[in-house]
Design a protein around this motif. Structure first.
Motif, PDB file in Angstrom:
ATOM      1  N   THR A   8      27.861  49.117  69.221  1.00 17.62           N
ATOM      2  CA  THR A   8      27.554  48.642  68.007  1.00 17.62           C
ATOM      3  C   THR A   8      27.840  50.101  66.846  1.00 17.62           C
ATOM      4  O   THR A   8      26.973  50.141  67.051  1.00 17.62           O
ATOM      5  N   GLU A   9      28.793  49.661  65.980  1.00 13.31           N
ATOM      6  CA  GLU A   9      28.452  50.673  64.683  1.00 13.31           C
ATOM      7  C   GLU A   9      29.382  50.871  63.059  1.00 13.31           C
ATOM      8  O   GLU A   9      30.008  49.098  63.460  1.00 13.31           O
ATOM      9  N   TYR A  10      29.113  50.937  62.408  1.00 12.95           N
ATOM     10  CA  TYR A  10      29.574  51.024  60.806  1.00 12.95           C
ATOM     11  C   TYR A  10      30.730  51.113  61.028  1.00 12.95           C
ATOM     12  O   TYR A  10      31.240  52.269  61.860  1.00 12.95           O
ATOM     13  N   HIS A  45      34.009  38.401  56.247  1.00  8.71           N
ATOM     14  CA  HIS A  45      33.091  38.656  56.449  1.00  8.71           C
ATOM     15  C   HIS A  45      32.343  39.186  55.153  1.00  8.71           C
ATOM     16  O   HIS A  45      33.199  40.843  55.048  1.00  8.71           O
ATOM     17  N   LEU A  57      29.074  45.440  59.526  1.00  8.14           N
ATOM     18  CA  LEU A  57      29.003  47.043  61.457  1.00  8.14           C
ATOM     19  C   LEU A  57      29.803  45.773  62.453  1.00  8.14           C
ATOM     20  O   LEU A  57      29.749  44.682  61.742  1.00  8.14           O
ATOM     21  N   ILE A  58      30.664  46.227  63.077  1.00 14.74           N
ATOM     22  CA  ILE A  58      31.121  45.726  63.770  1.00 14.74           C
ATOM     23  C   ILE A  58      30.470  46.128  65.582  1.00 14.74           C
ATOM     24  O   ILE A  58      29.787  47.173  65.168  1.00 14.74           O
ATOM     25  N   GLY A  61      26.714  41.863  69.410  1.00 19.95           N
ATOM     26  CA  GLY A  61      25.482  41.904  68.552  1.00 19.95           C
ATOM     27  C   GLY A  61      25.890  40.997  67.479  1.00 19.95           C
ATOM     28  O   GLY A  61      24.649  41.303  66.434  1.00 19.95           O
ATOM     29  N   THR A  62      27.006  41.778  66.641  1.00 20.71           N
ATOM     30  CA  THR A  62      27.116  41.492  65.115  1.00 20.71           C
ATOM     31  C   THR A  62      27.714  40.384  64.815  1.00 20.71           C
ATOM     32  O   THR A  62      28.270  39.720  66.188  1.00 20.71           O
ATOM     33  N   ASP A  63      28.247  39.825  63.947  1.00 20.77           N
ATOM     34  CA  ASP A  63      29.518  38.746  63.299  1.00 20.77           C
ATOM     35  C   ASP A  63      30.691  39.158  63.833  1.00 20.77           C
ATOM     36  O   ASP A  63      31.902  38.183  64.184  1.00 20.77           O
ATOM     37  N   GLU A  65      32.141  40.310  66.944  1.00 23.15           N
ATOM     38  CA  GLU A  65      32.372  41.191  67.879  1.00 23.15           C
ATOM     39  C   GLU A  65      34.048  41.645  68.775  1.00 23.15           C
ATOM     40  O   GLU A  65      34.726  39.985  68.464  1.00 23.15           O
TER      41      GLU A  65
END
Length: 95
Positions: A8-10, A45, A57-58, A61-63, A65
Motif C-alpha cells: 500500500t503506497e502512493y 478517483h 494511494l493504491i 485497503g484502498t479504493d 486494490e
C-alpha cells in the motif's frame, strides 16, 4: 514502475502541467485500469497534487486494490472553463 500486490503506497504520476493551470486550486483525478480503453466514470478517483506530480494511494485497503498484472495509468485535470484535460501517463506493473 513495478510494485508488489501486497504494497500500500502512493503512486506518484509525473504530469506536464498545461500552461495557466494552478495546481493549488485545480481538481485532479487518476485512474489505474487493466484495459486499453479510456477509463469509465466509476474508475476515476480523487488524487492530489504534489508539486507538478499527481499522487494517489493504491494497494490493499484502498479504493484501488490491484492484483498482479499490467495497468494503464491515467490523469484527468479539470481547470476552470470548458477544458477537461485527460492524459495516459504510463504503465504500472503489479507483481
Amino acid at each position: 514502475m513495478i510494485i508488489p500486490a501486497t504494497s500500500t503506497e502512493y503512486l506518484h504520476i509525473p504530469v506536464t502541467v498545461p500552461t495557466g493551470i494552478d495546481t493549488g486550486s485545480t481538481p485532479v483525478r487518476a485512474a489505474v485500469v487493466a484495459h486499453r480503453a479510456n477509463p469509465d466514470d466509476d474508475e476515476w478517483h480523487t488524487a492530489a497534487w504534489v508539486g507538478s506530480e499527481v499522487r494517489i494511494l493504491i494497494g490493499p485497503g484502498t479504493d484501488i486494490e490491484l492484483a498482479a498484472g499490467d495497468y494503464r495509468v491515467w490523469v484527468s485535470i479539470d481547470p476552470p472553463g470548458s477544458e477537461n484535460v485527460v492524459r495516459k501517463s504510463g504503465v504500472l506493473s503489479v507483481s
